[in-house]
Design a protein around this motif. Sequence first.
Motif, PDB file in Angstrom:
ATOM      1  N   LEU A 194      53.093  66.359  33.794  1.00  0.00           N
ATOM      2  CA  LEU A 194      52.511  65.184  33.261  1.00  0.00           C
ATOM      3  C   LEU A 194      53.465  64.308  33.146  1.00  0.00           C
ATOM      4  CD1 LEU A 194      50.170  63.350  31.669  1.00  0.00           C
ATOM      5  CD2 LEU A 194      50.737  64.785  29.812  1.00  0.00           C
ATOM      6  N   VAL A 195      53.346  63.142  33.491  1.00  0.00           N
ATOM      7  CA  VAL A 195      54.431  62.124  33.503  1.00  0.00           C
ATOM      8  C   VAL A 195      53.853  60.760  32.426  1.00  0.00           C
ATOM      9  CG1 VAL A 195      56.245  60.250  34.667  1.00  0.00           C
ATOM     10  CG2 VAL A 195      55.524  62.640  35.682  1.00  0.00           C
ATOM     11  N   ARG A 196      54.509  60.632  31.549  1.00  0.00           N
ATOM     12  CA  ARG A 196      53.817  59.621  30.563  1.00  0.00           C
ATOM     13  C   ARG A 196      54.834  58.669  30.133  1.00  0.00           C
ATOM     14  NH1 ARG A 196      53.782  58.790  25.230  1.00  0.00           N
ATOM     15  NH2 ARG A 196      54.996  61.057  24.785  1.00  0.00           N
ATOM     16  N   LEU A 197      54.547  57.458  30.281  1.00  0.00           N
ATOM     17  CA  LEU A 197      55.409  56.398  29.673  1.00  0.00           C
ATOM     18  C   LEU A 197      54.840  55.341  28.772  1.00  0.00           C
ATOM     19  CD1 LEU A 197      56.742  55.203  33.214  1.00  0.00           C
ATOM     20  CD2 LEU A 197      58.057  56.785  31.713  1.00  0.00           C
ATOM     21  N   SER A 198      55.158  54.910  27.810  1.00  0.00           N
ATOM     22  CA  SER A 198      54.633  54.167  26.704  1.00  0.00           C
ATOM     23  C   SER A 198      55.624  53.057  26.066  1.00  0.00           C
ATOM     24  CB  SER A 198      53.948  54.885  25.716  1.00  0.00           C
ATOM     25  OG  SER A 198      54.878  55.524  24.820  1.00  0.00           O
ATOM     26  N   THR A 199      54.934  52.072  25.749  1.00  0.00           N
ATOM     27  CA  THR A 199      55.815  51.012  25.200  1.00  0.00           C
ATOM     28  C   THR A 199      55.052  50.248  24.196  1.00  0.00           C
ATOM     29  OG1 THR A 199      57.511  49.004  25.483  1.00  0.00           O
ATOM     30  CG2 THR A 199      55.147  49.169  27.004  1.00  0.00           C
ATOM     31  N   GLU A 200      55.696  49.774  23.122  1.00  0.00           N
ATOM     32  CA  GLU A 200      55.002  48.764  22.127  1.00  0.00           C
ATOM     33  C   GLU A 200      54.423  47.686  22.738  1.00  0.00           C
ATOM     34  OE1 GLU A 200      54.436  48.968  18.638  1.00  0.00           O
ATOM     35  OE2 GLU A 200      55.442  51.136  18.606  1.00  0.00           O
ATOM     36  N   LEU A 201      52.917  47.199  22.233  1.00  0.00           N
ATOM     37  CA  LEU A 201      52.661  45.833  22.681  1.00  0.00           C
ATOM     38  C   LEU A 201      52.793  45.103  21.513  1.00  0.00           C
ATOM     39  CD1 LEU A 201      48.966  46.922  23.905  1.00  0.00           C
ATOM     40  CD2 LEU A 201      51.021  45.718  25.257  1.00  0.00           C
ATOM     41  N   PRO A 202      53.103  43.779  21.901  1.00  0.00           N
ATOM     42  CA  PRO A 202      53.391  42.689  21.248  1.00  0.00           C
ATOM     43  C   PRO A 202      52.050  42.390  20.036  1.00  0.00           C
ATOM     44  CG  PRO A 202      53.307  41.845  23.288  1.00  0.00           C
ATOM     45  CD  PRO A 202      53.304  43.295  23.285  1.00  0.00           C
ATOM     46  N   GLU A 203      52.437  41.886  18.917  1.00  0.00           N
ATOM     47  CA  GLU A 203      51.284  41.608  18.117  1.00  0.00           C
ATOM     48  C   GLU A 203      50.549  40.400  18.652  1.00  0.00           C
ATOM     49  OE1 GLU A 203      52.233  40.678  14.092  1.00  0.00           O
ATOM     50  OE2 GLU A 203      53.624  42.327  14.046  1.00  0.00           O
ATOM     51  N   ASP A 204      50.806  39.609  19.707  1.00  0.00           N
ATOM     52  CA  ASP A 204      50.055  38.692  20.239  1.00  0.00           C
ATOM     53  C   ASP A 204      48.979  39.355  21.158  1.00  0.00           C
ATOM     54  OD1 ASP A 204      51.824  39.131  22.390  1.00  0.00           O
ATOM     55  OD2 ASP A 204      52.479  36.992  22.388  1.00  0.00           O
ATOM     56  N   GLY A 205      49.245  40.519  21.521  1.00  0.00           N
ATOM     57  CA  GLY A 205      48.541  41.072  22.554  1.00  0.00           C
ATOM     58  C   GLY A 205      48.812  41.104  23.883  1.00  0.00           C
ATOM     59  N   GLU A 206      49.861  40.263  24.493  1.00  0.00           N
ATOM     60  CA  GLU A 206      50.099  39.849  25.694  1.00  0.00           C
ATOM     61  C   GLU A 206      50.598  41.126  26.208  1.00  0.00           C
ATOM     62  OE1 GLU A 206      50.714  38.816  29.187  1.00  0.00           O
ATOM     63  OE2 GLU A 206      49.719  37.403  27.569  1.00  0.00           O
ATOM     64  N   GLU A 207      49.936  41.649  27.326  1.00  0.00           N
ATOM     65  CA  GLU A 207      50.384  42.986  28.020  1.00  0.00           C
ATOM     66  C   GLU A 207      51.219  42.767  29.143  1.00  0.00           C
ATOM     67  OE1 GLU A 207      46.597  45.021  28.750  1.00  0.00           O
ATOM     68  OE2 GLU A 207      45.704  44.903  26.693  1.00  0.00           O
ATOM     69  N   SER A 208      51.294  41.782  29.759  1.00  0.00           N
ATOM     70  CA  SER A 208      51.853  41.525  31.167  1.00  0.00           C
ATOM     71  C   SER A 208      53.446  41.934  31.068  1.00  0.00           C
ATOM     72  CB  SER A 208      51.732  40.103  31.469  1.00  0.00           C
ATOM     73  OG  SER A 208      52.318  39.082  30.761  1.00  0.00           O
ATOM     74  N   LEU A 209      54.173  41.569  30.069  1.00  0.00           N
ATOM     75  CA  LEU A 209      55.510  42.043  29.700  1.00  0.00           C
ATOM     76  C   LEU A 209      55.613  43.228  29.535  1.00  0.00           C
ATOM     77  CD1 LEU A 209      58.244  41.040  29.579  1.00  0.00           C
ATOM     78  CD2 LEU A 209      58.315  40.809  27.156  1.00  0.00           C
ATOM     79  N   ALA A 210      54.780  44.048  28.807  1.00  0.00           N
ATOM     80  CA  ALA A 210      54.809  45.524  28.441  1.00  0.00           C
ATOM     81  C   ALA A 210      54.554  46.278  29.670  1.00  0.00           C
ATOM     82  CB  ALA A 210      53.751  45.699  27.372  1.00  0.00           C
TER      83      ALA A 210
END
Length: 159
Positions: A88-104
Amino acid sequence: TRRGGRPEHTPWQCYPSNGWEILRHRAIDLPEPHAHRANEFVVEAAGSRRLVHFWYQSYRREGMLGGFDQALDRLLGRLTDGRADGALVRLSTELPEDGEESLARSRLISIASQIVPLLHLHWPSERTQTPGLSVSGPDSGPVCEPSAAPLARQAQNKV
């Protein structure tokens, strides 16, 4: 592996059992040069949101979403090589408070493009077995997201 390539639990069970709510799920196509499919989650716990990409792979194939394609790959491996190991390969990152997902999302795609070619270099070499016999190897269980309890304490301390 001793479990026959099946993880003890998957992100579908891991996140909720550790206090994370799965807000959204979809399958995505990661771009070239190492294009393959991946699952994408948006999860939340104690006011913290994360974007998660994960997929399963074997020494033969990457980008399996789970379920049928993973079972078929294990069966094929047992029949051809006596192997049913998988990861299982899993990557995760914090999402900014503004909810913008494109950078993440871009961040996770960039990391995936760097690690995918390296994963095969570290795949365990196992002696080919007679189909039907068990193949033993290192048994490293999946890593879950940390419990939401510390995040809840952090949120309370900020108030």
